[in-house]
Enzyme design. Sequence first.
Site, PDB file in Angstrom:
ATOM      1  N   ARG A 268       0.841  -1.210   0.000  1.00 37.73           N
ATOM      2  CA  ARG A 268       0.000   0.000   0.000  1.00 37.73           C
ATOM      3  C   ARG A 268       0.877   1.262   0.000  1.00 37.73           C
ATOM      4  O   ARG A 268       0.572   2.240  -0.694  1.00 37.73           O
ATOM      5  CB  ARG A 268      -0.941  -0.006   1.219  1.00 37.73           C
ATOM      6  CG  ARG A 268      -1.909   1.149   1.225  1.00 37.73           C
ATOM      7  CD  ARG A 268      -2.963   1.024   2.310  1.00 37.73           C
ATOM      8  NE  ARG A 268      -2.399   1.167   3.656  1.00 37.73           N
ATOM      9  CZ  ARG A 268      -3.109   1.069   4.769  1.00 37.73           C
ATOM     10  NH1 ARG A 268      -4.411   0.796   4.725  1.00 37.73           N
ATOM     11  NH2 ARG A 268      -2.547   1.223   5.945  1.00 37.73           N
TER      12      ARG A 268
ATOM     13  N   LYS B 167      -2.576   6.935   1.126  1.00 40.44           N
ATOM     14  CA  LYS B 167      -2.365   7.230   2.550  1.00 40.44           C
ATOM     15  C   LYS B 167      -1.298   8.326   2.613  1.00 40.44           C
ATOM     16  O   LYS B 167      -0.105   8.061   2.798  1.00 40.44           O
ATOM     17  CB  LYS B 167      -1.957   5.962   3.301  1.00 40.44           C
ATOM     18  CG  LYS B 167      -2.141   6.071   4.801  1.00 40.44           C
ATOM     19  CD  LYS B 167      -2.109   4.727   5.465  1.00 40.44           C
ATOM     20  CE  LYS B 167      -2.019   4.826   6.967  1.00 40.44           C
ATOM     21  NZ  LYS B 167      -3.155   5.475   7.628  1.00 40.44           N
TER      22      LYS B 167
ATOM     23  N   GLU C 118     -16.110   6.374   5.268  1.00 42.78           N
ATOM     24  CA  GLU C 118     -15.310   5.720   6.305  1.00 42.78           C
ATOM     25  C   GLU C 118     -15.292   6.631   7.523  1.00 42.78           C
ATOM     26  O   GLU C 118     -16.064   7.589   7.594  1.00 42.78           O
ATOM     27  CB  GLU C 118     -13.897   5.447   5.797  1.00 42.78           C
ATOM     28  CG  GLU C 118     -13.148   6.709   5.389  1.00 42.78           C
ATOM     29  CD  GLU C 118     -11.697   6.467   4.992  1.00 42.78           C
ATOM     30  OE1 GLU C 118     -11.119   5.434   5.358  1.00 42.78           O
ATOM     31  OE2 GLU C 118     -11.142   7.350   4.318  1.00 42.78           O
TER      32      GLU C 118
HETATM   33  N1  PMP Z   1      -9.216   4.997   6.986  1.00 39.55           N
HETATM   34  C1  PMP Z   1      -8.290   5.935   7.250  1.00 39.55           C
HETATM   35  C2  PMP Z   1      -8.534   7.325   6.791  1.00 39.55           C
HETATM   36  C3  PMP Z   1      -7.117   5.593   7.939  1.00 39.55           C
HETATM   37  O1  PMP Z   1      -6.187   6.520   8.197  1.00 39.55           O
HETATM   38  C4  PMP Z   1      -6.923   4.255   8.359  1.00 39.55           C
HETATM   39  C5  PMP Z   1      -5.636   3.854   9.036  1.00 39.55           C
HETATM   40  N2  PMP Z   1      -5.510   4.257  10.346  1.00 39.55           N
HETATM   41  C6  PMP Z   1      -7.928   3.312   8.104  1.00 39.55           C
HETATM   42  C7  PMP Z   1      -9.052   3.718   7.387  1.00 39.55           C
HETATM   43  C8  PMP Z   1      -7.795   1.897   8.534  1.00 39.55           C
HETATM   44  O2  PMP Z   1      -6.764   1.256   7.796  1.00 39.55           O
HETATM   45  P1  PMP Z   1      -5.857   0.116   8.408  1.00 39.55           P
HETATM   46  O3  PMP Z   1      -6.749  -1.019   8.752  1.00 39.55           O
HETATM   47  O4  PMP Z   1      -4.900  -0.221   7.322  1.00 39.55           O
HETATM   48  O5  PMP Z   1      -5.190   0.680   9.611  1.00 39.55           O
END
Ligand code: PMP
Length: 294
Positions: free
Chosen positions: A52, A151, A184
């Site tokens: 990622r 990200k 989200e």
């Molecule tokens: N959405 C956002 C905006 C995030 O920053 C994150 C990570 N903290 C997530 C979802 C969850 O992703 P992950 O399971 O890879 O931590």
Amino acid sequence: MPVLVYVDGKMVPKEQATVSVFDHGFLYGDGVFEGIRVYEGNVFRLKEHIDRLYESAKTIALEIPLTPEEMIRATLETVAANGQKDAYIRLVISRGAGDLGIDPAKCRKPTVVIISDTIQLFPQELYDNGAALVTASVRRIPMEALDPRIKSLNYLNNILAKIEAKRAGALEALMLNHHGLVAECTADNIFMIRQGTLKTPDLMQGALGGITRAAVLDLARKASIPCCETVLGLHDLYNADEVFLTGTGAEIVPVIAIDGRRIGDGKPGATTKKLLADFRLLRTKDGMKVPYRG
Ligand code: PMP
């Protein structure tokens, strides 16, 4: 033993781990990052996090000066150098030091930082009793402006929503996309269960492709729980039987209220609890082992 931080190929004590004020990560949020957990010496889904990271970097045209294999090795070495069995890793790759203009061509080489530190865990009570959410007035940045699957070091949009959540006394804020559909949360993905089917917004609704989200979808499929990545409105979430959040820090947190509406019977649901139990078994196994010395 002081915490050692990897900065551009060198391990330095935490207090001396610094980057230039001319770094475009600092000046413009020009960069990408990852947050990764270590459970009992297992770096959870490290390969997926590194994939990622490189995908995010590619999209913003940032060439990371290490191969993915070298990045994996440097990450494992940083945890090993600190002798941590349980930790939170933060990888940050910024455009590097340049001048005061935004032109990334002025940045000679990207800055690579790997921090492996302790994590402030959520209290068990949150997993036992569940959390409340509020919907933020701030919308997720639309894909045509900045793809939320990147990200990046630009979290201001999410930070503004988090401020709203805290002001309302909620743990997390739910974020809608510019069509008013569920995207989200500020640092977590969101799931719901209705009549036995697990649903989560598809990534094109404006969500990060969470590593925990993918792990939960895998666990659900293994448990023969029907799943779909779809389009959801607030109406769907308000009327869900169960809702939960997923994220590297949060793992799986049950949601028992959204905008003052009780979800299901107001207690963490059976499927959420099962997925959390399955996740806690998976987290020490699925990933890469830290090569501790001695
Ligand atoms: N959405 C956002 C905006 C995030 O920053 C994150 C990570 N903290 C997530 C979802 C969850 O992703 P992950 O399971 O890879 O931590």
